[in-house]
Design an enzyme around this catalytic site. Structure first.
Site, PDB file in Angstrom:
ATOM      1  N   TYR A 146      81.448  56.252  35.025  1.00 39.43           N
ATOM      2  CA  TYR A 146      81.397  57.408  35.931  1.00 39.43           C
ATOM      3  C   TYR A 146      80.538  58.479  35.288  1.00 39.43           C
ATOM      4  O   TYR A 146      80.632  58.711  34.084  1.00 39.43           O
ATOM      5  CB  TYR A 146      82.816  57.962  36.159  1.00 39.43           C
ATOM      6  N   GLU A 176      76.872  63.110  41.626  1.00 42.15           N
ATOM      7  CA  GLU A 176      77.972  62.256  41.154  1.00 42.15           C
ATOM      8  C   GLU A 176      77.551  60.810  41.307  1.00 42.15           C
ATOM      9  O   GLU A 176      77.264  60.361  42.416  1.00 42.15           O
ATOM     10  CB  GLU A 176      79.249  62.535  41.960  1.00 42.15           C
TER      11      GLU A 176
END
Ligand code: GDP
Ligand code: MN
Length: 396
Positions: free
Chosen positions: A118, A206
């Protein structure tokens, strides 16, 4: 302004970030053509079909599917285009899918297992610095990771004056447990990602997941990008990426006539001038036992036409049970606003919800008289509390 995954990837790639390549398609046939073209270029033969909507969690909702041949591409694209995709991030009704991204399959087997990480870049308002948040736990909800295994989330703060320093990019690659080719790939990835974030004037990038492929390439598989709306004047090409179909239609309409409108869940419509007063008014409504149905800043010029437009927008929301107009007459005189309200009301014929108008400032008294003598179902107030009490009374 939010972007689709394929648009976010386009921006990332223009700054040298490696991405899972793909072609956007509006129909099942276009999806097949896209898959053929990707196979010619890369030769993997497998593809993922990914719904393009402004919401995450698409995989969980059935909006990301693997196709092992062209027949499956056609079938899956046909299923996903036009579907109503419901994910943990959409409303209960879901979002209509208008297009898919046909992407090359990047989870192919090889010398090592593919690994998902991530990574996001955003502004830390508390420190006034940009920050890169990252984790070894990619591919899943970062909120869940934060709750269950917070020690697996790392942050790297970046001083905007110096930019991302080489040791910081290396620390990220190290903390992700990488070595060799993948380590170098991650350092390059992080540098390019940070550059893209700064140069595109974004407020959020993101990438979940960032993938280390089985042959040690580091690439962006997903991209959630939020551009800073106030900087769009410097990026005309990004402005063209806006997809109004993904936005709230009333908010789009309000934007077109220069009104600041945000749709909310409550039952009291608000018409206010100035963002600060609008916030205070929403607090007041809550205190009086109601819930604001919207945030609406009509700005400095509250003439009859603007007031009417604003009433019309508020009344599009079927949950609205009362409207509170709270306007401070500084440069704009209260009697002019009152006249605007009366004219708008008459022009619109019947308005089936009670209206409470609080006008304070220049000529407030004349304004109150105008409303009280209009013969319309509009209640006036001069004090804040008085307005709140009247809202409470009509909701009871
Ligand atoms: P999201 O669910 O909206 O976050 O969409 P993502 O783009 O993150 O995709 C969801 C999931 O689909 C990823 O976490 C992967 O597990 C899977 N996925 C994405 N691309 C591929 C691919 O090329 N091959 C395979 N096998 N799975 C993929
Ligand atoms: Mn994702």
């Amino acid at each position: 302004m939010n972007l689709h995954e394929y648009q976010g990837k386009q921006i990332l790639n223009s700054f040298g970030v490696e991405i899972q390549r793909g072609i956007v398609a509006q129909t099942a046939d276009e999806a097949v053509e896209a898959a053929k073209k990707l196979t010619e270029d890369t030769g993997t033969g497998w593809h993922v079909i990914k719904a393009q909507v402004h919401a995450g969690g698409r995989g969980k909702g059935g909006g990301v599917k693997l196709a092992k041949n062209l027949d499956e591409v056609k079938e899956l694209a046909g299923q996903i285009i036009g579907m109503n995709l419901i994910t943990p991030q959409t409303s209960a009704e879901g979002k209509k899918v208008h297009q898919v991204l046909v992407a090359e399959d990047v989870y192919y087997p090889g010398d090592s297992e593919p690994e998902e990480y991530y990574m996001s870049v955003l502004l830390n308002r508390a420190t006034g610095k940009n920050m890169i948040m990252y984790s070894t736990e990619g591919g899943m909800d970062i909120e869940t990771v934060a709750e269950e295994t917070p020690h697996l989330i790392f942050t790297e703060e970046i001083d905007p004056a110096t930019g991302l320093l080489p040791f910081q990019a290396r620390r990220i690659a190290f903390n992700l447990g990488l070595s060799g080719t993948a380590f170098k790939g991650m350092v390059k990835f992080v540098n390019a990602l940070y550059t893209a974030y700064v140069k595109s004037d974004s407020s959020l990038f993101e990438i979940n997941p960032v993938l280390k492929t089985s042959d040690d390439k580091v690439i962006a598989v997903d991209a959630k990008v939020t551009l800073d709306g106030n900087a769009l004047y410097r990026h005309k090409d990004y402005l063209a990426m806006r997809d109004k179909r993904e936005e709230n239609p009333v908010e789009v309409e309000a934007g077109e006539v220069g009104l600041n409108y945000v749709d909310l869940d409550g039952n009291v419509g608000c018409m206010v001038n100035g963002a600060g007063l609008a916030m205070a008014t929403m607090d007041l409504i809550k205190q009086a036992g109601g819930e604001p149905a919207n945030f609406l800043d009509v700005g400095g010029t509250a003439d009859a036409e603007r007031v009417e437009t604003a009433f019309n927008l508020i009344l599009k929301d079927p949950n609205v049970k009362a409207i509170l107009v709270n306007i401070f007459g500084g440069i704009v005189r209260c009697d002019r606003v009152a006249q605007g309200i009366v004219d708008a009301y008459k022009n619109m014929g019947t308005i089936n919800v009670p209206i409470i108008v609080r006008l304070q400032g220049t000529n407030a008294d004349i304004a109150k008289e105008l409303i009280d003598n209009s013969g319309l179902d509009v209640q006036s107030a001069i004090q804040f509390q008085e307005a709140a009490d009247k809202v409470q009374a009509v909701l009871a």
